[in-house]
Each structure stands twice: as C-alpha cells, then as structure tokens.
Design an enzyme around this catalytic site. Structure first.
Site, PDB file in Angstrom:
ATOM      1  N   ARG A   3      33.462 -40.792 -33.646  1.00 22.73           N
ATOM      2  CA  ARG A   3      33.247 -41.913 -34.355  1.00 22.73           C
ATOM      3  C   ARG A   3      33.660 -41.951 -35.784  1.00 22.73           C
ATOM      4  NH1 ARG A   3      28.512 -40.264 -31.310  1.00 22.73           N
ATOM      5  NH2 ARG A   3      28.186 -41.900 -29.782  1.00 22.73           N
ATOM      6  N   TRP A   9      37.624 -42.530 -30.878  1.00 22.74           N
ATOM      7  CA  TRP A   9      37.280 -44.096 -30.650  1.00 22.74           C
ATOM      8  C   TRP A   9      37.899 -44.904 -31.764  1.00 22.74           C
ATOM      9  CZ3 TRP A   9      31.449 -42.846 -29.096  1.00 22.74           C
ATOM     10  CH2 TRP A   9      31.591 -42.405 -27.763  1.00 22.74           C
ATOM     11  N   GLN A  51      26.087 -35.030 -22.292  1.00 17.63           N
ATOM     12  CA  GLN A  51      27.240 -35.585 -21.811  1.00 17.63           C
ATOM     13  C   GLN A  51      28.365 -35.107 -22.077  1.00 17.63           C
ATOM     14  OE1 GLN A  51      27.261 -40.072 -22.578  1.00 17.63           O
ATOM     15  NE2 GLN A  51      25.543 -39.911 -23.691  1.00 17.63           N
ATOM     16  N   HIS A  71      28.488 -35.006 -17.292  1.00 20.60           N
ATOM     17  CA  HIS A  71      29.944 -35.360 -16.727  1.00 20.60           C
ATOM     18  C   HIS A  71      30.576 -34.246 -16.337  1.00 20.60           C
ATOM     19  CE1 HIS A  71      29.239 -39.472 -18.250  1.00 20.60           C
ATOM     20  NE2 HIS A  71      28.959 -39.142 -19.379  1.00 20.60           N
ATOM     21  N   CYS A  79      38.621 -32.029 -10.582  1.00 24.16           N
ATOM     22  CA  CYS A  79      38.577 -33.386  -9.958  1.00 24.16           C
ATOM     23  C   CYS A  79      39.462 -33.111  -8.621  1.00 24.16           C
ATOM     24  CB  CYS A  79      39.239 -34.200 -10.782  1.00 24.16           C
ATOM     25  SG  CYS A  79      39.621 -35.972  -9.783  1.00 24.16           S
ATOM     26  N   CYS A  82      42.622 -35.259  -8.348  1.00 26.21           N
ATOM     27  CA  CYS A  82      44.081 -35.181  -9.324  1.00 26.21           C
ATOM     28  C   CYS A  82      44.962 -34.057  -8.746  1.00 26.21           C
ATOM     29  CB  CYS A  82      43.291 -34.800 -10.744  1.00 26.21           C
ATOM     30  SG  CYS A  82      42.413 -35.901 -11.484  1.00 26.21           S
TER      31      CYS A  82
END
Length: 82
Positions: A3, A9, A51, A71, A79, A82
């Site tokens: 942030r 972001w 998270q 997560h 994954c 992938c």
C-alpha cells in the site's frame, strides 16, 4: 509493501511493475510476526490466520497447528495447474 508509495498495488494503479528487491528466502519475520508468536506462547492468542504466503509466521516460531495460511505457503503448496 503493498500500500505504500512504492507498494505493489500503488504501482499497479500507475501502470508500473513492482520489483522484488529481496528473495523470499532472504526475508525474516518482523517485529509484528514475533509479537504474535509471543502472544500465542503466552496463551493470549489461540490461533493466527494469515493471508500471507511467505511462511514468516512459521519462521517466527509458531507451530503449523497454530497458523492458518488462507492462500497457502510458497514452501509447502504447489499449483497443480501450472
């Protein structure tokens, strides 16, 4: 950092790509991670829900049974697509 002025972001909103300056393997738990670990050890906190995927709560001394990583963890999960 997500942030702040150079956060992921913030830069994405500006159409820029954030650079990873430190490899995950070189990161260390912060004072906040260590404080949560202490609170769990003192039985002031029962469980930590995170998270983050960096595994720093575990590296702060918390046992896997004391942390839920919403997560996943980049060191434990992979994954399958992938």
């Amino acid at each position: 950092d997500y942030r702040g002025p150079q956060g992921v972001w913030t830069l994405q909103r500006q159409g820029k790509q954030a650079a990873m300056e430190v490899a995950y393997e070189d990161t260390r738990p912060t004072a906040a991670h260590m404080a949560l670990s202490t609170l769990v050890r003192l039985k002031r906190v029962k469980h930590v829900v995170s998270q983050n995927v960096d595994g720093l709560h575990l590296r702060s001394g918390l046992a896997p049974r004391q942390v839920t990583e919403l997560h996943g963890n980049i060191y434990r999960e992979a994954c399958t697509a992938c």
